[in-house]
Enzyme design. Structure first.
Site, PDB file in Angstrom:
ATOM      1  N   HIS A  39      -8.101   3.624   5.036  1.00 32.12           N
ATOM      2  CA  HIS A  39      -8.948   3.538   3.849  1.00 32.12           C
ATOM      3  C   HIS A  39     -10.415   3.825   4.191  1.00 32.12           C
ATOM      4  O   HIS A  39     -11.162   2.927   4.566  1.00 32.12           O
ATOM      5  CB  HIS A  39      -8.814   2.130   3.257  1.00 32.12           C
ATOM      6  CG  HIS A  39      -9.364   2.003   1.875  1.00 32.12           C
ATOM      7  ND1 HIS A  39      -8.817   1.166   0.943  1.00 32.12           N
ATOM      8  CD2 HIS A  39     -10.418   2.599   1.259  1.00 32.12           C
ATOM      9  CE1 HIS A  39      -9.500   1.251  -0.190  1.00 32.12           C
ATOM     10  NE2 HIS A  39     -10.486   2.109  -0.010  1.00 32.12           N
ATOM     11  N   ASN A  90     -12.206  10.046  -3.973  1.00 33.02           N
ATOM     12  CA  ASN A  90     -13.335  10.014  -4.916  1.00 33.02           C
ATOM     13  C   ASN A  90     -14.554  10.780  -4.410  1.00 33.02           C
ATOM     14  O   ASN A  90     -15.647  10.248  -4.261  1.00 33.02           O
ATOM     15  CB  ASN A  90     -13.694   8.567  -5.313  1.00 33.02           C
ATOM     16  CG  ASN A  90     -14.091   7.692  -4.138  1.00 33.02           C
ATOM     17  OD1 ASN A  90     -13.828   8.019  -2.983  1.00 33.02           O
ATOM     18  ND2 ASN A  90     -14.731   6.569  -4.418  1.00 33.02           N
ATOM     19  N   HIS A  95      -5.889   0.435  -5.979  1.00 31.00           N
ATOM     20  CA  HIS A  95      -7.147  -0.301  -6.065  1.00 31.00           C
ATOM     21  C   HIS A  95      -6.979  -1.239  -7.255  1.00 31.00           C
ATOM     22  O   HIS A  95      -6.689  -0.783  -8.357  1.00 31.00           O
ATOM     23  CB  HIS A  95      -8.285   0.698  -6.302  1.00 31.00           C
ATOM     24  CG  HIS A  95      -9.609   0.085  -6.587  1.00 31.00           C
ATOM     25  ND1 HIS A  95     -10.644   0.098  -5.682  1.00 31.00           N
ATOM     26  CD2 HIS A  95     -10.080  -0.550  -7.681  1.00 31.00           C
ATOM     27  CE1 HIS A  95     -11.694  -0.514  -6.203  1.00 31.00           C
ATOM     28  NE2 HIS A  95     -11.379  -0.910  -7.427  1.00 31.00           N
ATOM     29  N   HIS A 101      -7.303  -3.339  -0.002  1.00 26.47           N
ATOM     30  CA  HIS A 101      -8.363  -4.359   0.069  1.00 26.47           C
ATOM     31  C   HIS A 101      -8.196  -5.580  -0.839  1.00 26.47           C
ATOM     32  O   HIS A 101      -8.885  -5.704  -1.840  1.00 26.47           O
ATOM     33  CB  HIS A 101      -9.732  -3.728  -0.151  1.00 26.47           C
ATOM     34  CG  HIS A 101      -9.864  -2.743  -1.295  1.00 26.47           C
ATOM     35  ND1 HIS A 101      -9.440  -3.000  -2.558  1.00 26.47           N
ATOM     36  CD2 HIS A 101     -10.389  -1.485  -1.325  1.00 26.47           C
ATOM     37  CE1 HIS A 101      -9.708  -1.975  -3.329  1.00 26.47           C
ATOM     38  NE2 HIS A 101     -10.274  -1.036  -2.602  1.00 26.47           N
ATOM     39  N   ASN A 159     -16.608  -3.544  -3.924  1.00 32.52           N
ATOM     40  CA  ASN A 159     -15.411  -3.667  -4.765  1.00 32.52           C
ATOM     41  C   ASN A 159     -14.175  -3.721  -3.890  1.00 32.52           C
ATOM     42  O   ASN A 159     -13.939  -2.779  -3.158  1.00 32.52           O
ATOM     43  CB  ASN A 159     -15.297  -2.469  -5.718  1.00 32.52           C
ATOM     44  CG  ASN A 159     -16.130  -2.654  -6.962  1.00 32.52           C
ATOM     45  OD1 ASN A 159     -16.460  -3.773  -7.338  1.00 32.52           O
ATOM     46  ND2 ASN A 159     -16.466  -1.545  -7.600  1.00 32.52           N
ATOM     47  N   ASP A 168     -12.307   0.374   4.296  1.00 29.08           N
ATOM     48  CA  ASP A 168     -12.992   0.686   3.031  1.00 29.08           C
ATOM     49  C   ASP A 168     -14.443   1.072   3.315  1.00 29.08           C
ATOM     50  O   ASP A 168     -15.348   0.777   2.510  1.00 29.08           O
ATOM     51  CB  ASP A 168     -12.917  -0.489   2.037  1.00 29.08           C
ATOM     52  CG  ASP A 168     -13.220  -0.041   0.604  1.00 29.08           C
ATOM     53  OD1 ASP A 168     -13.296   1.188   0.370  1.00 29.08           O
ATOM     54  OD2 ASP A 168     -13.370  -0.905  -0.263  1.00 29.08           O
ATOM     55  N   HIS A 216     -23.337   4.646   1.336  1.00 32.42           N
ATOM     56  CA  HIS A 216     -24.184   5.039   0.203  1.00 32.42           C
ATOM     57  C   HIS A 216     -25.610   5.237   0.705  1.00 32.42           C
ATOM     58  O   HIS A 216     -25.999   4.645   1.722  1.00 32.42           O
ATOM     59  CB  HIS A 216     -24.208   3.946  -0.864  1.00 32.42           C
ATOM     60  CG  HIS A 216     -22.916   3.778  -1.602  1.00 32.42           C
ATOM     61  ND1 HIS A 216     -22.438   4.708  -2.488  1.00 32.42           N
ATOM     62  CD2 HIS A 216     -21.999   2.781  -1.586  1.00 32.42           C
ATOM     63  CE1 HIS A 216     -21.285   4.284  -2.999  1.00 32.42           C
ATOM     64  NE2 HIS A 216     -20.988   3.121  -2.457  1.00 32.42           N
ATOM     65  N   GLY A 268     -20.226  -0.981  -2.176  1.00 33.69           N
ATOM     66  CA  GLY A 268     -19.684  -0.496  -0.914  1.00 33.69           C
ATOM     67  C   GLY A 268     -20.462  -0.947   0.299  1.00 33.69           C
ATOM     68  O   GLY A 268     -21.640  -1.284   0.215  1.00 33.69           O
TER      69      GLY A 268
HETATM   70  O1  DOR Z   1     -16.829  -1.020  -2.541  1.00 30.50           O
HETATM   71  C1  DOR Z   1     -16.194  -0.015  -2.781  1.00 30.50           C
HETATM   72  N1  DOR Z   1     -16.751   1.209  -2.686  1.00 30.50           N
HETATM   73  N2  DOR Z   1     -14.924  -0.118  -3.183  1.00 30.50           N
HETATM   74  C2  DOR Z   1     -14.214   0.932  -3.608  1.00 30.50           C
HETATM   75  O2  DOR Z   1     -13.080   0.773  -3.928  1.00 30.50           O
HETATM   76  C3  DOR Z   1     -14.842   2.257  -3.712  1.00 30.50           C
HETATM   77  C4  DOR Z   1     -15.939   2.375  -2.765  1.00 30.50           C
HETATM   78  C5  DOR Z   1     -16.797   3.594  -2.941  1.00 30.50           C
HETATM   79  O3  DOR Z   1     -16.255   4.691  -3.103  1.00 30.50           O
HETATM   80  O4  DOR Z   1     -18.026   3.478  -2.851  1.00 30.50           O
HETATM   81 ZN    ZN Z   2     -10.857   0.619  -3.443  1.00 34.10          ZN
END
Ligand code: DOR
Ligand code: ZN
Length: 389
Positions: free
Chosen positions: A61, A95, A179, A205, A244, A271, A275, A286
């Site tokens: 992940h 994503n 998810h 997660h 998340n 995960d 960012h 995230g």
């Molecule tokens: O915290 C998270 N960030 N959880 C996710 O499921 C997606 C991820 C993201 O793509 O930033």
């Molecule tokens: Zn997720």
């Protein structure tokens, strides 16, 4: 000089903990034996004294943000960060921008990864078009590229699509990675549906004690599925910092750690979600964690008397099994995907030193335990810690 002899090292995997020499020839683990005699002088010798050699880590992940969000991360920085963290196999989530829901994006990632030749990349494909949750993609046409399908980042609320994905997962032999938010309600729903119609499910997660209880209930009934926990959800609780699923309460964290001990949680999935500082300020969820994931987990495991065997099972062997890779153990004949670690070094998270473009980690400055000294992929040194080796 690509052949390596690690002398006198502690070898740990999911089911062994021994002292030995380990010989790596032509990308493979050639011999695990005491006092290996070397006739060939063209072999690099590494002193394994006080070090541990384990299978490299496999992350089911990861968010690598490539294509389209490369201000956050790209295939090169993400994979270099992963190697620094001891990982050699990554499953980047879909994503990206555009979303990986079609052959063009899929081929772009796979080709770029092949060119870079840093980690082994198993790209995840979206289940619905543009992750909109409304329209299922042409899964059969994408199956040849991957056996992992997920709308990660988004909950699949549409039950019909979930059922269709479960049904196809059996017919075409792939995994559905979910998810789940709201976590308990969606896990409860998904397990009920899984029991009804069968499918290959992996729950991403988990963070709550209630979810774990639901998982236990179905596992005890004999239903087959797997689940993962992120390093951060066993490392901290109650933080406002946005991830998340969100950071939970102390009781949840303790329950997850117990769930690991009891064997109800199958693996660690980082995960890793890098960012930019700007995006983070704007509320992006995230944590950037892949280069310290092992150290975070190792600290938690040590404090809770959980063995290095268990860590190896959860970070290498079980993910390898799920991905159907003949990896995740230290055994003669297997490909040499290994990590050399110092098990007990005290270290601190220092986001400034992150190779990842994402410096977003709320535990910056906090203590972690252990260190990745060297990562070996396919018999070659893919990462080496400066100063240590
Ligand atoms: O915290 C998270 N960030 N959880 C996710 O499921 C997606 C991820 C993201 O793509 O930033
Ligand atoms: Zn997720």
């Amino acid at each position: 000089m690509n052949n390596i002899l690690v002398r006198n090292v502690r070898v740990v995997d999911a089911n062994k903990d021994i002292n030995s020499d380990v010989l790596i020839i032509d990308g493979k683990i050639n011999k695990i034996e005491d006092n290996i005699n070397l006739e060939d002088s063209n072999i690099r010798i590494i002193d394994g004294n006080k070090k541990v050699l384990m299978p490299s880590f496999i992350d089911l992940h990861t968010h690598l943000r490539d294509p389209g969000l490369t201000q956050k991360e790209d295939l090169e920085t993400g994979q270099r960060a992963a190697l620094k963290g001891g990982f050699t196999v990554l499953c980047p989530m879909a994503n990206t921008k555009p979303v990986c829901d079609n052959k063009d994006v899929m081929e772009y990632v796979l080709n770029k990864a092949k060119e870079l030749d840093l980690c082994d990349i198993k790209q995840v494909c979206a289940i619905t078009k543009e992750l909109d949750g409304e329209e299922i993609i042409d899964i059969p046409s994408m199956r040849k590229y991957t056996d992992l399908f997920s709308d990660d980042g988004y909950t699949l609320f549409n039950e019909e699509i979930l059922k269709e994905a479960f049904k196809l997962s059996k017919e075409l032999d792939f995994k559905v990675l979910t998810h789940c938010q709201p976590e308990f309600e969606i896990v409860e729903r998904d397990l009920k549906i899984l029991e009804e119609i069968d499918g290959n499910l992996h729950i991403c997660h988990i963070s709550l004690e209630s979810t774990l209880e639901e998982i236990k209930k179905y596992k005890n009934k004999g239903l087959k599925f797997t689940c993962e926990v992120g390093p951060h959800h066993i490392f901290g609780y109650g933080l406002e910092y946005r991830v998340n699923p969100p950071f939970a309460e102390e009781e949840d964290m303790k329950a997850l750690i117990q769930g690991i001990k009891d064997g109800h949680i199958d693996m660690i999935g980082t995960d890793h979600a890098p960012h930019t500082a700007e995006d983070k300020e704007g509320g992006a969820p995230g944590i950037s964690n892949i280069e310290v994931a092992f150290q975070m987990v190792n600290k938690v495991f040590k404090e809770n008397n959980i063995s290095l065997n268990k860590l190896s099972e959860m970070m290498s062997y079980n993910p390898a099994k799920l991905l159907e890779l003949n990896q995740g153990l230290v055994e003669e004949g297997l490909r040499a995907d290994l990590v050399l670690i110092d098990e007990n070094t005290e270290d601190f998270i220092d986001t400034n030193s992150f190779v990842s473009k994402g410096k977003n980690n709320p535990f910056n400055g906090q203590k972690i335990i252990g260190k990745v000294l060297m990562t070996i992929r396919d018999g070659k040194v893919a990462y080496k810690s400066e100063g240590d080796m």
